[in-house]
Structures are given as structure tokens and as C-alpha cells.
Write a protein that holds these residues in place. Structure first.
Motif, short mmCIF file in Angstrom:
data_model
loop_
_atom_site.label_atom_id
_atom_site.label_comp_id
_atom_site.label_asym_id
_atom_site.label_seq_id
_atom_site.Cartn_x
_atom_site.Cartn_y
_atom_site.Cartn_z
N TYR A 81 -3.09 10.24 3.27
CA TYR A 81 -2.28 9.43 3.62
C TYR A 81 -3.16 8.72 5.22
O TYR A 81 -2.34 8.02 5.84
CB TYR A 81 -1.08 10.11 4.33
N ARG A 109 -5.56 4.28 2.65
CA ARG A 109 -4.64 3.40 1.96
C ARG A 109 -5.02 2.08 2.07
O ARG A 109 -4.48 1.38 1.10
CB ARG A 109 -3.24 3.55 2.94
N SER A 119 0.81 -1.18 -0.06
CA SER A 119 -0.13 -0.12 -0.10
C SER A 119 0.89 1.30 -0.05
O SER A 119 1.95 1.21 0.23
CB SER A 119 -0.89 0.03 1.22
N ILE A 120 0.17 2.34 -0.17
CA ILE A 120 0.72 3.74 -0.03
C ILE A 120 1.29 3.76 1.25
O ILE A 120 1.05 3.22 2.27
CB ILE A 120 -0.16 4.83 -0.13
#
Length: 300
Positions: free
Chosen positions: A50, A55, A36-37
Motif C-alpha cells: 500500500y 500504487r 489506483s489502489i
């Protein structure tokens, strides 16, 4: 087809799932792991969402449309809500977790690592220098020996990426520790992630150290590219397959160098490339694959 066990999702636009699958197939890749981010916006990273909920949802949704690729969730072990994040991600169907120690030592993130172990899912670590980002002065946190504390966590299945480059010899000490402490009833297992990391000139001696130091590693090695779903480059897997193929062939020929005292017969290394690029990924992610029994997975 091979497995790419180390693919990132970064903030910003990503390849559409169909485009990503086409690019991966063009690189000879039929499955793998998508992270994931990252948990925090870093210097130079684009503005974006964020929040951990976003995410998690983003990687789960993306992987649901990229058959053969499974979702991992990146966590900050010092986030006050990390326990909730781990529990929710496991309940939602995440395949595993990823930590990069950017702000603390591994020994300061053990509560989160124990919580991951309790889910029965694997945990992938970065190890070695973090080359990007002037604000990431965190090499000291990712020195291979700092991860020695992970061997005390019951049931933790973990990997360390990049062979700890540039501290490859120190990474080999972790390989030795994994061999000497292995106890099936304790359930702690370390895997060795070959994802570069290791620049081309360091690649051959690093792989030879791993396979020929004398420990039984071949069923614990993972292979990846460090590519990204934002714009997956099929040239990456082609390049590293071309680079690694002759190195693996030479290791197979030189297997006598790994002989331990009184060891007969010589161990069989003929399948090490297939294990690293396909079969070990299935073992590392066995809990998730058995649970989902995804018929699109290249390993089922």
C-alpha cells in the motif's frame, strides 16, 4: 461506445490489460478512468503493498497498456507526505486524483485539495454513505453539504460521486451552490457523478431531481459503473445503460418541468445521455487529454 468514468483498482490480481479491454468492449465501454489502489489496507482487504510509490506506479503502468483509459491516483489528504505525492504524481503523468474521506471531514483536507488545484488536474470525491466495511464509520464525513468548502478553492475542478445517496436532496443543494457561485475567472467547477450509489428504486427520482430542478447541469454530468479492473463485469455497464436509458428519455420529454421564470425557449435536453456517457468526460479531463494528445483516446 461509452465512457466509464468510475473504475477501481483494488489490491490483488487484476485482469490482464488485453482481457480488461475485451471485457470493457463487451460492455459497450471504450474508455474511462481507472483509480489506483486505495491508500490504506481496510478490514477484510488482502495483504499487499500500500506504499504510495507502488500504487502510483501500478496504475500508471496499467493505464499505459489500456488504450482509452486514463489513470487517477487515490490520496489520503491527511498523509504527511501528501504534498510530495501530488507533485510526483502530476510530474509522472497522472490524469487526476481521487479522495474518499474516511478519517476526516472535507474541511480538514483542504491543503491537499488546494495542492491538487495547483496542478490543474481534476479531483474526484466519494459522497454519500460508505456501505462497505464495518470499520468505515465515515458517513458523516461524506455528507454532501460538508463539501461546500470546496467552492472556495480557486481553480479546483471536482466531482462528487453517487449523487450523495442517500442524501440526494442535500446533494441538490450543492448543485445549486455550484450554479450560484460559478465564476469563470475563479476557475472552480463542480461536476456531478451519476455512478451508483443510487439503488435502482431511487435512480429515477434522483436523476429527475438533478436534471429538472432548474439548474444548467447537462454539461457537468459524468457516468460510471463503480466496476473494477480486478475482474471487470461487462454486465454492469449494460445493466445501468438499460436502467438509465428510459429515465433519460422521460427527462427529455419532461423538460418543461425545469423551466425557470421567463425562460424562453425551453432548454434542449435531447443530448443529455451522450453528454453524460461521453463528451463531459473529455471536458472534465481536458488538461490531461490536451497534454497527452493520446490518439487512442475515444474522445480525441
Amino acid at each position: 461506445m461509452i465512457i466509464d468514468t468510475h473504475i477501481h483498482m483494488y489490491p490483488g490480481p487484476c485482469d490482464g490489460p488485453e482481457t480488461f479491454l475485451q471485457k470493457a468492449a463487451a460492455g459497450g465501454v471504450g474508455g474511462g478512468t481507472i483509480f489506483s489502489i486505495q491508500p490504506h489496507q481496510g478490514l477484510g482487504d488482502p495483504d499487499g503493498d500500500y506504499r504510495w510509490e507502488y500504487r502510483l506506479e501500478r496504475v500508471l503502468e496499467y493505464a499505459s497498456r489500456t488504450a482509452g483509459f486514463i489513470p487517477y491516483f487515490r490520496i489520503d489528504p491527511q498523509d504527511p507526505t501528501v504534498g510530495e505525492q501530488i507533485k510526483t504524481a502530476a510530474e509522472r503523468g497522472i490524469a487526476g486524483f481521487k479522495i474518499i474521506f474516511e478519517r476526516c471531514f472535507p474541511s480538514e483536507g483542504l491543503d491537499a485539495c488546494r495542492a491538487v488545484a495547483e496542478t490543474g488536474l481534476p479531483l474526484m470525491f466519494h459522497s454519500g454513505i460508505l456501505s462497505g466495511g464495518r470499520d468505515l464509520l465515515s458517513g458523516k464525513f461524506n455528507y454532501p453539504i460538508e463539501f461546500e468548502c470546496m467552492f472556495a478553492i480557486r481553480g479546483l475542478r471536482f466531482s462528487m460521486a453517487h449523487l450523495g445517496w442517500p442524501w440526494v436532496d442535500d446533494y441538490m443543494a450543492m448543485v445549486a451552490k455550484a450554479a450560484f457561485t460559478h465564476a469563470p475567472e475563479f476557475g472552480n467547477e463542480m461536476f456531478f457523478d451519476l455512478t451508483p450509489g443510487t439503488p435502482g428504486i431511487y435512480r429515477e427520482p434522483s436523476l429527475r431531481r438533478l436534471y429538472l430542478t432548474g439548474y444548467h447541469v447537462k454539461k457537468r454530468v459524468l457516468w460510471g459503473t463503480d466496476g473494477a479492473v480486478n475482474d471487470y463485469d461487462p454486465g454492469l455497464p449494460h445493466y445501468w445503460q438499460k436502467k438509465d436509458g428510459p429515465i433519460f428519455d422521460a427527462i427529455v420529454r419532461d423538460v418543461a418541468e425545469a423551466r425557470l421564470p421567463y425562460e424562453e425557449p425551453l432548454r434542449d435536453h435531447s443530448d443529455i445521455f451522450e453528454l453524460a456517457t461521453e463528451r463531459n468526460w473529455r471536458d472534465f479531463n481536458s488538461a490531461y487529454l490536451k497534454k497527452t494528445r493520446d490518439p487512442s483516446s475515444p474522445m480525441l
